[in-house]
Design a protein around this motif. Sequence first.
Motif, PDB file in Angstrom:
ATOM      1  N   UNK A 164      37.893  63.167  34.478  1.00  0.00           N
ATOM      2  CA  UNK A 164      36.697  63.007  35.312  1.00  0.00           C
ATOM      3  C   UNK A 164      35.448  63.463  34.567  1.00  0.00           C
ATOM      4  N   UNK A 165      35.494  63.354  33.247  1.00  0.00           N
ATOM      5  CA  UNK A 165      34.401  63.880  32.416  1.00  0.00           C
ATOM      6  C   UNK A 165      33.345  62.839  32.082  1.00  0.00           C
ATOM      7  N   UNK A 166      33.573  61.586  32.441  1.00  0.00           N
ATOM      8  CA  UNK A 166      32.637  60.538  32.041  1.00  0.00           C
ATOM      9  C   UNK A 166      31.280  60.686  32.692  1.00  0.00           C
ATOM     10  N   UNK A 167      30.189  60.363  31.963  1.00  0.00           N
ATOM     11  CA  UNK A 167      28.843  60.433  32.538  1.00  0.00           C
ATOM     12  C   UNK A 167      28.620  59.346  33.579  1.00  0.00           C
ATOM     13  N   UNK A 168      27.688  59.574  34.474  1.00  0.00           N
ATOM     14  CA  UNK A 168      27.393  58.606  35.523  1.00  0.00           C
ATOM     15  C   UNK A 168      27.047  57.252  34.910  1.00  0.00           C
ATOM     16  N   UNK A 169      27.689  56.199  35.405  1.00  0.00           N
ATOM     17  CA  UNK A 169      27.414  54.860  34.925  1.00  0.00           C
ATOM     18  C   UNK A 169      28.244  54.440  33.733  1.00  0.00           C
ATOM     19  N   UNK A 170      28.979  55.374  33.114  1.00  0.00           N
ATOM     20  CA  UNK A 170      29.797  55.049  31.953  1.00  0.00           C
ATOM     21  C   UNK A 170      31.119  54.412  32.354  1.00  0.00           C
ATOM     22  N   UNK A 171      31.866  53.960  31.344  1.00  0.00           N
ATOM     23  CA  UNK A 171      33.124  53.280  31.619  1.00  0.00           C
ATOM     24  C   UNK A 171      34.154  54.221  32.236  1.00  0.00           C
ATOM     25  N   UNK A 172      34.229  55.458  31.710  1.00  0.00           N
ATOM     26  CA  UNK A 172      35.190  56.408  32.269  1.00  0.00           C
ATOM     27  C   UNK A 172      34.849  56.716  33.720  1.00  0.00           C
ATOM     28  N   UNK A 173      33.572  56.838  34.011  1.00  0.00           N
ATOM     29  CA  UNK A 173      33.113  57.087  35.378  1.00  0.00           C
ATOM     30  C   UNK A 173      33.503  55.913  36.280  1.00  0.00           C
ATOM     31  N   UNK A 174      33.276  54.687  35.774  1.00  0.00           N
ATOM     32  CA  UNK A 174      33.626  53.510  36.559  1.00  0.00           C
ATOM     33  C   UNK A 174      35.114  53.414  36.829  1.00  0.00           C
ATOM     34  N   UNK A 175      35.936  53.797  35.829  1.00  0.00           N
ATOM     35  CA  UNK A 175      37.384  53.762  36.033  1.00  0.00           C
ATOM     36  C   UNK A 175      37.804  54.739  37.118  1.00  0.00           C
ATOM     37  N   UNK A 176      37.207  55.933  37.119  1.00  0.00           N
ATOM     38  CA  UNK A 176      37.533  56.915  38.146  1.00  0.00           C
ATOM     39  C   UNK A 176      37.087  56.436  39.522  1.00  0.00           C
ATOM     40  N   UNK A 177      35.941  55.761  39.587  1.00  0.00           N
ATOM     41  CA  UNK A 177      35.477  55.215  40.857  1.00  0.00           C
ATOM     42  C   UNK A 177      36.431  54.137  41.369  1.00  0.00           C
ATOM     43  N   UNK A 178      36.952  53.343  40.459  1.00  0.00           N
ATOM     44  CA  UNK A 178      37.908  52.306  40.847  1.00  0.00           C
ATOM     45  C   UNK A 178      39.173  52.935  41.428  1.00  0.00           C
ATOM     46  N   UNK A 179      39.650  54.025  40.805  1.00  0.00           N
ATOM     47  CA  UNK A 179      40.823  54.738  41.316  1.00  0.00           C
ATOM     48  C   UNK A 179      40.540  55.272  42.719  1.00  0.00           C
ATOM     49  N   UNK A 180      39.376  55.897  42.903  1.00  0.00           N
ATOM     50  CA  UNK A 180      39.047  56.470  44.214  1.00  0.00           C
ATOM     51  C   UNK A 180      38.865  55.387  45.261  1.00  0.00           C
ATOM     52  N   UNK A 181      38.287  54.256  44.869  1.00  0.00           N
ATOM     53  CA  UNK A 181      38.072  53.154  45.814  1.00  0.00           C
ATOM     54  C   UNK A 181      39.407  52.630  46.336  1.00  0.00           C
ATOM     55  N   UNK A 182      40.348  52.403  45.430  1.00  0.00           N
ATOM     56  CA  UNK A 182      41.658  51.897  45.848  1.00  0.00           C
ATOM     57  C   UNK A 182      42.454  52.982  46.556  1.00  0.00           C
ATOM     58  N   UNK A 183      42.374  54.221  46.081  1.00  0.00           N
ATOM     59  CA  UNK A 183      43.097  55.310  46.728  1.00  0.00           C
ATOM     60  C   UNK A 183      42.701  55.450  48.182  1.00  0.00           C
ATOM     61  N   UNK A 184      41.389  55.356  48.454  1.00  0.00           N
ATOM     62  CA  UNK A 184      40.907  55.441  49.832  1.00  0.00           C
ATOM     63  C   UNK A 184      41.434  54.276  50.660  1.00  0.00           C
ATOM     64  N   UNK A 185      41.449  53.084  50.072  1.00  0.00           N
ATOM     65  CA  UNK A 185      41.940  51.906  50.799  1.00  0.00           C
ATOM     66  C   UNK A 185      43.415  52.061  51.142  1.00  0.00           C
TER      67      UNK A 185
END
Length: 337
Positions: free
Chosen positions: A240-261
């Motif tokens: 969860x170390x990626x900066x806002x807007x970066x690829x690592x950040x986006x990957x973590x957001x994708x995980x959280x988006x699907x996890x919530x669903x």
Amino acid sequence: MRPSASSRRSAAKAAPAQPPEVSLYDEVTRKIITQLEAGRFPWVQPWGRAKGAALALPRNGVTGRRYSGINILLLWGAVFEHGYPSQAWVTFRQALAAGGAVRRGEHGATVVFADRFTPKAEQERAARDGDEPGKVAFLKRFKVFNLAQCEGLGGEGLEGLDGEAAPLPERQVVPAAEALITATGADFRIGGQKAFYVPSLDYVQVPPQPAFTDQINYYRTAFHELSHWTGHPSRLGRDQSGPYGGKAYGREELVAEMGAAFVCATLGITPTVRHADYLGAWLETLREDNRAIFRAASQASKAADLLLSFQSDPEPPPPPAGAVARVAEPLAAPLAA
């Protein structure tokens, strides 16, 4: 008479080139990309056209075992595409064993199974060098059929899988969701105008439910941030170390988006997507890496499983009426919703 070497080479040149086999990783990734490009998020309301389909994770109609990872997206997509009224699936043999059959002309949905094997050459090398042999990851594909594609099913274990989800209470308070949020024991703070998780301080903050235009999305937001919470080093330990807007950040957001669903589907909550602004980054990631959606879906399943594991804990007593968690200013860059 055997043909000469030159004639064999000429024949080989004349033979049409065989098209390369499309890998299963490419096949699934392209399917998800197509859905995203069409403006449909495969993890949000994929049952929108499925009349009567219960809000739930897809599961095996005989064993009751839930599918996980990328298979959730594949089977939700099939429910949406064909309008199936069921989230339960069986193999061809399971349908026969249950006293029924798959109807003639029906086409199954693809699910995948990840496994590893050790090539013979690697076994020989390991025996020669005296160390452990390496393994190669691969995918197997299987076909499963929705219960709606079958007939004559009467076997034990096929009942009670497809009941309608209970309607939400009038004020959209979902007791099961409230109990689960509390049962996690997370530092869950209510207040402010933004939703986020702060990894360095390990707390979640979301606005109060009345602040949401669609109140039901309070729960989707809460479980999105709690999915981030599962990635803390003391839990699942995701990067969860990626900066806002970066690829690592986006990957973590994708995980959280699907996890919530996945959590919302289990609880019978129909969410709406809030992260359309990440669409471009998601598409870029998927186009660059044909295994990215597999990893993200797998991590999302693990996040959802961890959150749902708290359901078995004894439900704590309700907080005093009107109690609101204390809100503190974030001291580190949060993972914003």
